[in-house]
Design a protein around this motif. Structure first.
Motif, PDB file in Angstrom:
ATOM      1  N   GLU A   1       0.827  -1.200   0.000  1.00 42.81           N
ATOM      2  CA  GLU A   1       0.000   0.000   0.000  1.00 42.81           C
ATOM      3  C   GLU A   1       0.869   1.260   0.000  1.00 42.81           C
ATOM      4  OE1 GLU A   1      -3.785   0.423   0.406  1.00 42.81           O
ATOM      5  OE2 GLU A   1      -3.313  -1.334  -0.811  1.00 42.81           O
ATOM      6  N   THR A   2       1.962   1.210   0.734  1.00 41.83           N
ATOM      7  CA  THR A   2       2.870   2.351   0.810  1.00 41.83           C
ATOM      8  C   THR A   2       3.503   2.650  -0.541  1.00 41.83           C
ATOM      9  OG1 THR A   2       3.365   1.887   3.141  1.00 41.83           O
ATOM     10  CG2 THR A   2       4.946   3.242   1.922  1.00 41.83           C
ATOM     11  N   ILE A   3       4.038   1.623  -1.183  1.00 41.24           N
ATOM     12  CA  ILE A   3       4.694   1.806  -2.478  1.00 41.24           C
ATOM     13  C   ILE A   3       3.696   2.260  -3.533  1.00 41.24           C
ATOM     14  CG2 ILE A   3       5.959   0.646  -4.321  1.00 41.24           C
ATOM     15  CD1 ILE A   3       7.558   1.251  -1.737  1.00 41.24           C
ATOM     16  N   GLU A   4       2.482   1.731  -3.501  1.00 35.04           N
ATOM     17  CA  GLU A   4       1.472   2.137  -4.475  1.00 35.04           C
ATOM     18  C   GLU A   4       1.134   3.614  -4.342  1.00 35.04           C
ATOM     19  OE1 GLU A   4      -1.849  -0.484  -4.099  1.00 35.04           O
ATOM     20  OE2 GLU A   4      -0.895  -2.090  -5.261  1.00 35.04           O
ATOM     21  N   TRP A   5       1.126   4.136  -3.099  1.00 33.56           N
ATOM     22  CA  TRP A   5       0.836   5.562  -2.909  1.00 33.56           C
ATOM     23  C   TRP A   5       1.938   6.405  -3.548  1.00 33.56           C
ATOM     24  CZ3 TRP A   5       2.503  10.237  -1.490  1.00 33.56           C
ATOM     25  CH2 TRP A   5       1.548  11.205  -1.171  1.00 33.56           C
ATOM     26  N   TYR A   6       3.195   6.057  -3.282  1.00 34.70           N
ATOM     27  CA  TYR A   6       4.296   6.840  -3.837  1.00 34.70           C
ATOM     28  C   TYR A   6       4.327   6.759  -5.363  1.00 34.70           C
ATOM     29  CZ  TYR A   6       6.355   7.704   0.764  1.00 34.70           C
ATOM     30  OH  TYR A   6       6.571   8.138   2.053  1.00 34.70           O
ATOM     31  N   LYS A   7       4.037   5.602  -5.916  1.00 40.25           N
ATOM     32  CA  LYS A   7       4.014   5.481  -7.375  1.00 40.25           C
ATOM     33  C   LYS A   7       2.898   6.325  -7.976  1.00 40.25           C
ATOM     34  CE  LYS A   7       6.331   1.111  -8.305  1.00 40.25           C
ATOM     35  NZ  LYS A   7       6.277  -0.199  -9.000  1.00 40.25           N
ATOM     36  N   ALA A   8       1.739   6.341  -7.308  1.00 39.86           N
ATOM     37  CA  ALA A   8       0.629   7.168  -7.784  1.00 39.86           C
ATOM     38  C   ALA A   8       1.026   8.636  -7.792  1.00 39.86           C
ATOM     39  CB  ALA A   8      -0.607   6.956  -6.914  1.00 39.86           C
ATOM     40  N   PHE A   9       1.793   9.045  -6.794  1.00 42.02           N
ATOM     41  CA  PHE A   9       2.213  10.439  -6.696  1.00 42.02           C
ATOM     42  C   PHE A   9       3.298  10.778  -7.718  1.00 42.02           C
ATOM     43  CE2 PHE A   9       5.341  13.456  -4.871  1.00 42.02           C
ATOM     44  CZ  PHE A   9       4.574  14.609  -4.949  1.00 42.02           C
ATOM     45  N   TYR A  10       4.348   9.995  -7.757  1.00 45.57           N
ATOM     46  CA  TYR A  10       5.486  10.336  -8.603  1.00 45.57           C
ATOM     47  C   TYR A  10       5.206  10.127 -10.088  1.00 45.57           C
ATOM     48  CZ  TYR A  10       8.695  11.184  -4.739  1.00 45.57           C
ATOM     49  OH  TYR A  10       9.328  11.726  -3.632  1.00 45.57           O
ATOM     50  N   PHE A  11       4.403   9.148 -10.418  1.00 46.84           N
ATOM     51  CA  PHE A  11       4.130   8.860 -11.827  1.00 46.84           C
ATOM     52  C   PHE A  11       2.802   9.437 -12.299  1.00 46.84           C
ATOM     53  CE2 PHE A  11       6.828   5.003 -10.672  1.00 46.84           C
ATOM     54  CZ  PHE A  11       8.000   5.664 -11.009  1.00 46.84           C
ATOM     55  N   LYS A  12       2.225  10.331 -11.472  1.00 47.14           N
ATOM     56  CA  LYS A  12       1.010  11.074 -11.840  1.00 47.14           C
ATOM     57  C   LYS A  12      -0.129  10.162 -12.278  1.00 47.14           C
ATOM     58  CE  LYS A  12       3.502  14.762 -11.216  1.00 47.14           C
ATOM     59  NZ  LYS A  12       3.420  15.527  -9.952  1.00 47.14           N
ATOM     60  N   GLU A  13      -0.308   9.080 -11.518  1.00 48.58           N
ATOM     61  CA  GLU A  13      -1.391   8.158 -11.841  1.00 48.58           C
ATOM     62  C   GLU A  13      -2.754   8.736 -11.487  1.00 48.58           C
ATOM     63  OE1 GLU A  13      -0.526   4.480  -9.928  1.00 48.58           O
ATOM     64  OE2 GLU A  13       1.368   4.181 -10.993  1.00 48.58           O
ATOM     65  N   THR A  14      -2.759   9.785 -10.675  1.00 46.63           N
ATOM     66  CA  THR A  14      -3.991  10.477 -10.325  1.00 46.63           C
ATOM     67  C   THR A  14      -3.676  11.950 -10.139  1.00 46.63           C
ATOM     68  OG1 THR A  14      -5.777  10.690  -8.690  1.00 46.63           O
ATOM     69  CG2 THR A  14      -3.641   9.971  -7.887  1.00 46.63           C
ATOM     70  N   GLU A  15      -4.651  12.815 -10.396  1.00 51.00           N
ATOM     71  CA  GLU A  15      -4.474  14.253 -10.214  1.00 51.00           C
ATOM     72  C   GLU A  15      -4.873  14.688  -8.809  1.00 51.00           C
ATOM     73  OE1 GLU A  15      -3.120  16.433 -12.379  1.00 51.00           O
ATOM     74  OE2 GLU A  15      -2.676  14.681 -13.617  1.00 51.00           O
ATOM     75  N   ASP A  16      -5.513  13.819  -8.058  1.00 50.27           N
ATOM     76  CA  ASP A  16      -6.045  14.194  -6.751  1.00 50.27           C
ATOM     77  C   ASP A  16      -5.577  13.195  -5.700  1.00 50.27           C
ATOM     78  OD1 ASP A  16      -7.536  14.883  -4.508  1.00 50.27           O
ATOM     79  OD2 ASP A  16      -9.320  15.406  -5.663  1.00 50.27           O
TER      80      ASP A  16
END
Length: 358
Positions: A322-337
């Protein structure tokens, strides 16, 4: 019935709300309609979870130092909170060696200031003071520490948290018990989760090494810590605050929140698990550790399990995922929000913890 609904429209004051745990706690309470008053210094990291999730616009945000009693008391007087979560602290062991005076002033007198302001504010019914698993006198034994074990600390940070525990106990007995205000301290292990960029913490250090394509420096690869997902202890804090409103005398104690004992991993094991999701990670072991640090630290969480109906529902592997998925979502712009993404992680956690939300 989900007990978290009881926070709807409650005025909740959170100190340290701009920090990692404070930001997650703020988001969780916002999800259930609490009115949040945050009192804290500016975020200490760039980036910060608080800014990324735009929490400043969603709460009453007050910039202030926990050592400034006059300003703090005026906040209590003006906003009249019902529930207080005290998270503001100098939270880093290594920094405490460099800045011991600041550490003691913040962690000891900051706690005194919160309790003083609370005792002169009639609206306050519940106070949850967050200390640390490091408040125990660490004997490097294999046994898990219980809430009744000796307090202590060989470094400024740990000893300051032991002092904070003694202060909470004294104020509870001297002032709050007769007024039937619920006052509890909570001792949690090392938390991981998305949005932490603090210095000298394993997961943020791992993320920085990956994103900057630099080797990860490890002080003590065989150190064992009670790592847990950030929402695990926060659920305990929230459950405790809920019960303190109903039966303050019964629950005004110290409480441990940590992982199950067989789910403890060494530092190097955490690193190897992260490599399964991000394999571009080089590791270097520091030859010398410049300050004293415990190798083994375990918490006995049986009291919280039995008396609070709280339980750590994520194993360490799910927590890392869950931790790694959050950082990937942030750094790779998987979501705008990222606020909504974080709420999605909270919702997913609640599905796992459903039986403990009653």
């Amino acid at each position: 019935m989900n007990f978290l609904n009881s926070f709807s429209k409650k005025r909740v004051l959170i100190t340290g709300h701009t920090g990692f745990k404070g930001s997650w706690l703020t988001m969780w309470l916002l999800k259930y309609g609490a009115e949040i008053v945050g009192y804290s210094l500016k975020p200490s990291t760039t980036p910060s979870l608080f800014e990324i999730c735009q929490l400043r616009d969603k709460i009453i945000n007050i910039e202030g130092d926990i050592r400034d009693y006059e300003t703090l008391y005026n906040v209590f007087k003006q906003y009249k909170p019902e529930i207080v979560f005290h998270l503001a602290a100098q939270p880093l062991v290594k920094r405490s060696y460099v800045e011991p005076i600041y550490t003691y002033e913040t962690n000891i007198m900051g706690t005194v200031n919160i309790l003083e302001a609370s005792r002169f504010t009639e609206s306050v019914k519940v106070i949850v003071v967050v200390t640390s698993d490091k408040c125990y006198e660490n004997k490097e034994w294999v046994y898990a520490y219980r809430e009744t074990d000796s307090l202590g600390g060989v470094d400024p940070y740990s000893s300051s948290k032991a002092c904070a525990e003694l202060i909470v106990s004294a104020y509870r007995a001297s002032y709050f018990r007769k007024n039937k205000v619920g006052v509890a301290s909570v001792r949690a292990g090392n938390v991981i989760g998305g949005g932490d960029w603090a210095e000298d913490r394993l997961m943020p250090d791992i993320i920085r090494a990956i994103m900057h394509n630099k080797p990860l420096q490890i002080r003590n690869p065989n150190a064992t810590r009670p790592w847990q997902f950030v929402l695990e202890p926060l659920l305990g804090y929230l459950k405790l605050a809920h019960l303190l409103q109903k039966e303050p005398e019964k629950y005004s104690e110290a409480w441990n929140f940590g992982p199950l004992s067989f789910m403890l991993l060494k530092v190097i094991d955490i690193v190897e698990e992260v490599k399964k999701y991000w394999n571009n990670l080089e590791v270097k072991i520091e030859k010398e550790n410049s300050f004293q640090e415990a190798n083994v630290l375990k918490l006995d969480i049986s009291k919280s399990i039995e008396k609070l109906n709280w339980y750590p529902v994520y194993d360490i592997y799910t927590s890392i995922k869950e931790t790694i998925e959050w950082y990937k979502a942030f750094y790779f712009k998987e979501t705008e929000d990222m606020f909504e993404y974080s709420l999605t992680q909270i919702k997913r956690y609640e599905e796992y913890a459903k039986k403990y939300l009653e």
